[in-house]
Design a protein around this motif. Structure first.
Motif, short mmCIF file in Angstrom:
data_model
loop_
_atom_site.label_atom_id
_atom_site.label_comp_id
_atom_site.label_asym_id
_atom_site.label_seq_id
_atom_site.Cartn_x
_atom_site.Cartn_y
_atom_site.Cartn_z
N SER A 109 41.57 40.23 39.38
CA SER A 109 42.42 41.21 38.31
C SER A 109 41.96 41.12 36.91
O SER A 109 41.25 40.16 36.45
CB SER A 109 44.01 40.90 38.68
OG SER A 109 44.20 39.64 37.86
N TYR A 138 39.75 48.16 38.54
CA TYR A 138 40.60 47.15 39.27
C TYR A 138 41.19 47.74 40.66
O TYR A 138 41.63 46.59 41.23
CB TYR A 138 41.57 46.73 38.24
CG TYR A 138 40.84 45.87 37.09
CD1 TYR A 138 40.42 44.67 37.39
CD2 TYR A 138 40.75 46.74 35.94
CE1 TYR A 138 39.74 44.11 36.16
CE2 TYR A 138 40.08 45.94 34.93
CZ TYR A 138 39.60 44.68 34.93
OH TYR A 138 38.91 44.15 34.03
N LYS A 139 41.47 48.89 40.87
CA LYS A 139 41.80 49.06 42.22
C LYS A 139 40.80 48.58 43.33
O LYS A 139 41.09 48.04 44.06
CB LYS A 139 42.06 50.66 42.38
CG LYS A 139 43.22 51.23 41.51
CD LYS A 139 43.20 52.75 41.70
CE LYS A 139 44.40 53.25 41.20
NZ LYS A 139 44.77 54.73 41.30
N TYR A 169 47.46 41.67 39.87
CA TYR A 169 47.23 43.23 39.92
C TYR A 169 48.35 44.04 39.44
O TYR A 169 49.54 43.38 39.96
CB TYR A 169 46.72 43.63 41.39
CG TYR A 169 45.18 43.00 41.60
CD1 TYR A 169 43.99 43.56 41.18
CD2 TYR A 169 44.89 41.78 42.56
CE1 TYR A 169 42.95 43.14 41.42
CE2 TYR A 169 43.73 41.18 42.83
CZ TYR A 169 42.63 42.05 42.16
OH TYR A 169 41.45 41.34 42.54
N GLN A 173 47.55 48.85 41.63
CA GLN A 173 46.21 48.34 42.19
C GLN A 173 46.56 47.74 43.52
O GLN A 173 45.62 47.85 44.42
CB GLN A 173 45.78 47.47 41.12
CG GLN A 173 45.47 48.12 39.86
CD GLN A 173 45.12 47.32 38.62
OE1 GLN A 173 45.57 46.06 39.00
NE2 GLN A 173 44.64 47.62 37.58
N TYR A 176 47.14 50.03 46.28
CA TYR A 176 45.55 50.75 46.57
C TYR A 176 44.90 49.86 47.33
O TYR A 176 44.18 50.08 48.50
CB TYR A 176 44.86 51.32 45.49
CG TYR A 176 43.69 51.85 45.49
CD1 TYR A 176 43.43 53.24 45.94
CD2 TYR A 176 42.48 50.88 45.57
CE1 TYR A 176 41.97 53.70 46.11
CE2 TYR A 176 41.07 51.49 45.95
CZ TYR A 176 40.97 52.87 46.06
OH TYR A 176 39.84 53.18 46.36
#
Length: 182
Positions: A109, A138-139, A169, A173, A176
């Motif tokens: 992250s 970051y996803k 995260y 994020q 996802y």
């Protein structure tokens, strides 16, 4: 003796000489004058009876004006350059390289990567600047982390989301990332 001679067809001419501005204008449709007028800035003014040609120039003693302000055509704009990026210090360059190296073999992250760089001895400001200079999705990092967790342990959907949030995260994020592997 200073002489300024000017003839312009279809425009405006502004000449500056020794603090004296001389402007002459000739219309685009008018034929040019038969003789070009000469203006002597140091001579005594003439009377109409002494003059042999019609005056085509006007003498003023006002401060010189910019030619761009008196012409009809606008001055072309000079393209502006973006300010140059400040050069990075060796430490900042090393922090960026270190962060890139970590991302090649492990998912992080944003805040986790900053903390890792701080653990390596980089100041928080340098670590943050290095991480923010990278184009990291970051996803996708969350999806890699979720996949890694599922390879070693069993998680419920909500448990894996909580684990990713624990890894710092964002909720979006984490959701996802979990959606990509479950």
């Amino acid at each position: 003796m200073k002489l300024i001679i000017g003839a312009v067809v279809g425009g405006v001419l502004v000449l500056c000489c020794g603090g004296v501005t001389i402007a002459a204008a000739v219309g685009g449709d008018d034929p040019p004058p038969a003789k070009t007028a000469a203006v002597e800035t140091n001579a005594a003014p003439t009377t109409p009876a002494e003059s042999t040609t019609a005056p085509t120039a006007e003498t003023t003693t006002a401060a010189p004006t910019s030619a761009a302000a008196t012409t009809a055509a606008p001055k072309p704009k000079t393209p502006t350059k973006a300010p140059a990026e400040p050069e990075l210090s060796v430490e900042q360059q090393n922090a960026i390289k270190t962060a890139s190296d970590y991302l090649e073999y492990q998912a992080f992250s944003r805040s986790g990567l900053i903390k890792q760089l701080e653990f390596e001895g980089y100041p928080r400001k340098t670590a943050t600047k290095a991480v923010d200079s990278l184009k990291v999705d970051y996803k996708k990092q969350a999806a890699k982390t979720a996949k890694s967790y599922l390879e070693n342990q069993a998680f419920s959907r909500s448990g894996l989301i909580k684990q990713l949030e624990f890894e710092e995260y964002t909720h979006a994020q984490a959701v996802y990332g979990v959606d990509q592997v479950m």
